[in-house]
Design an enzyme around this catalytic site. Structure first.
Site, PDB file in Angstrom:
ATOM      1  N   ASP A 108      -4.892  -3.268  -1.279  1.00 29.60           N
ATOM      2  CA  ASP A 108      -3.584  -2.628  -1.207  1.00 29.60           C
ATOM      3  C   ASP A 108      -3.457  -1.515  -2.246  1.00 29.60           C
ATOM      4  O   ASP A 108      -3.020  -0.400  -1.949  1.00 29.60           O
ATOM      5  CB  ASP A 108      -2.479  -3.659  -1.458  1.00 29.60           C
ATOM      6  N   ARG A 110       5.646   4.906  18.649  1.00 21.79           N
ATOM      7  CA  ARG A 110       6.529   4.163  19.546  1.00 21.79           C
ATOM      8  C   ARG A 110       7.973   4.199  19.067  1.00 21.79           C
ATOM      9  O   ARG A 110       8.905   4.263  19.878  1.00 21.79           O
ATOM     10  CB  ARG A 110       6.038   2.720  19.649  1.00 21.79           C
ATOM     11  N   TYR A 124      -3.886  -7.674   5.844  1.00 24.23           N
ATOM     12  CA  TYR A 124      -3.352  -7.909   4.513  1.00 24.23           C
ATOM     13  C   TYR A 124      -4.486  -7.764   3.497  1.00 24.23           C
ATOM     14  O   TYR A 124      -5.669  -7.718   3.862  1.00 24.23           O
ATOM     15  CB  TYR A 124      -2.717  -9.293   4.409  1.00 24.23           C
ATOM     16  N   SER A 132       0.810  -1.224   0.000  1.00 26.67           N
ATOM     17  CA  SER A 132       0.000   0.000   0.000  1.00 26.67           C
ATOM     18  C   SER A 132       0.842   1.272   0.000  1.00 26.67           C
ATOM     19  O   SER A 132       0.688   2.135  -0.881  1.00 26.67           O
ATOM     20  CB  SER A 132      -0.989   0.002   1.176  1.00 26.67           C
ATOM     21  N   ASN A 170       3.112   2.906   6.615  1.00 21.58           N
ATOM     22  CA  ASN A 170       1.959   1.996   6.710  1.00 21.58           C
ATOM     23  C   ASN A 170       2.145   0.956   7.807  1.00 21.58           C
ATOM     24  O   ASN A 170       1.839  -0.221   7.642  1.00 21.58           O
ATOM     25  CB  ASN A 170       1.660   1.328   5.364  1.00 21.58           C
ATOM     26  N   PHE A 171       2.633   1.422   8.958  1.00 21.70           N
ATOM     27  CA  PHE A 171       2.711   0.569  10.133  1.00 21.70           C
ATOM     28  C   PHE A 171       1.332   0.460  10.801  1.00 21.70           C
ATOM     29  O   PHE A 171       0.423   1.247  10.512  1.00 21.70           O
ATOM     30  CB  PHE A 171       3.705   1.147  11.146  1.00 21.70           C
TER      31      PHE A 171
END
Length: 355
Positions: free
Chosen positions: A167, A103, A138, A20, A95-96
């Site tokens: 995606d 973090r 996914y 993505s 895109n985490f």
């Protein structure tokens, strides 16, 4: 003096993997932006999607024209290098999962203070919050949850299909949002965060199906739109497949009757009747089209101005005369399908380029 490409001079940092975010970066790179892709040690997992090398064709497809750098963002030195890259950039794409960038130390809350002109694009599977937000996402999962597979596959025999719809759709949505935010920045002088969810991109894509359901209560099935659009898949006597699309104008149906030399039947006399009796009409058309080779039908259909075309595989498309006339296929990758009168795009870089 005008830039050589529409987005010439724009700098993008892409901290993305799989599809993505890399696809959004690829679309911006195709328009001339300088895109720096940040990979973790060991590389983007898509590098190992196929084959034993470090450059699978899938990775190459989504990461052409980018400059690549490997950084361990869990290491303070790697994070410092990323922040240095971002300091000179117009756009950051990541895109985490929600909360991971914060973090690691490069979340929006931090960067909006450090880089007030930055357009920060986050792509997530299910959005930044909500009951599904922390789940791994996914393409197959989002295409299923988002109703796309339910619109396309047989629910009694469910089989995931390609390409990677959710995606790619979220990558396109991200690109649209980034360009809109860059435009807004010209007036405000400020960047902003652009949030895109794969789920949201899919539901937006299904605007017709969802809107029709909300208005009528009718749940679309795999053949629903083909019947309403009067679209048919047929095969010539030579075994070559092709499609015919009659849509709404009555002239196409009338012309098809002439091409096939069919007598008009009462059950097919109107578009609504043809929709109601779609299965019977499809069977009748398949029987007629099976009588002659495809090229002969193409000559007749073209002469009658009836919408038609070959049902190409990817291999067929590479050889298709219209695709080649437009220059859509390069030696190693596709070329952008959009053209600009004031700009002439360069060919994609065929090989990996390290920063």
């Amino acid at each position: 003096m005008k830039e050589a490409t529409p987005l010439g001079g724009l700098r993008v940092v892409e901290a993305g993997q799989y599809i993505s975010a890399p696809y959004a970066g690829k679309l911006l790179a195709d328009l001339g932006a300088e895109v720096v892709k940040v990979e973790p040690p060991g590389g983007d997992p898509m590098r190992r999607w196929q084959g034993s090398g470090s450059m699978s064709p899938q990775f190459a497809a989504y990461n052409r024209r980018k400059r690549l750098v490997t950084l361990d963002l869990k290491d303070p030195a790697g994070l410092a290098e990323l922040l240095e890259l971002v300091a000179g950039a117009d756009v950051l794409i990541e895109n985490f999962r929600p909360g991971v960038a914060d973090r690691l130390g490069f979340g929006w809350a931090l960067l909006k203070e450090r880089e007030p002109q930055l357009v920060y694009c986050s792509i997530t599977g299910f959005g930044p919050s909500g009951p599904y937000a922390r789940r791994p996402a996914y393409d197959t999962i989002i295409s299923a949850v988002g109703g796309l597979y339910g619109h396309l596959v047989d629910l009694a025999d469910p089989r995931p299909i390609g390409p990677a719809f959710s995606d790619l759709l979220s990558g396109m949505s991200a690109t649209q949002g980034i360009l809109a935010a860059l435009h807004a920045r010209t007036a405000s002088g400020r960047g902003q965060r652009v949030e895109v969810s794969m789920l949201g991109a899919v539901t937006d894509f299904l605007t017709e199906a969802i809107g029709t359901y909300l208005a009528t209560g009718s749940v679309p099935a795999p053949g629903t739109r083909a019947a309403r659009a009067q679209a048919f898949g047929v095969v010539g006597s030579d075994g070559l497949p092709f499609v015919v699309h009659l849509s709404v104008p009555e002239k196409f149906w009338t012309a098809l009757l002439g091409v096939l030399e069919l007598a008009e039947e009462p059950r097919f006399a109107s578009r609504e009747l043809r929709h109601r009796h779609y299965v019977e009409l499809e069977e009748a058309l398949r029987a007629e089209f099976a009588k002659r080779p495809r090229d002969e039908w193409f000559e007749r259909l073209a002469a009658a101005d009836i919408p038609h075309g070959p049902l190409n595989t990817v291999a067929d498309l590479v050889q298709d005369p219209q695709a080649n006339h437009l220059g859509l296929i390069g030696e190693q990758a596709t070329r952008p399908g959009t053209r600009f009168s004031d700009h002439h795009g360069r060919l994609p870089r065929p090989r990996e380029e390290r920063l």
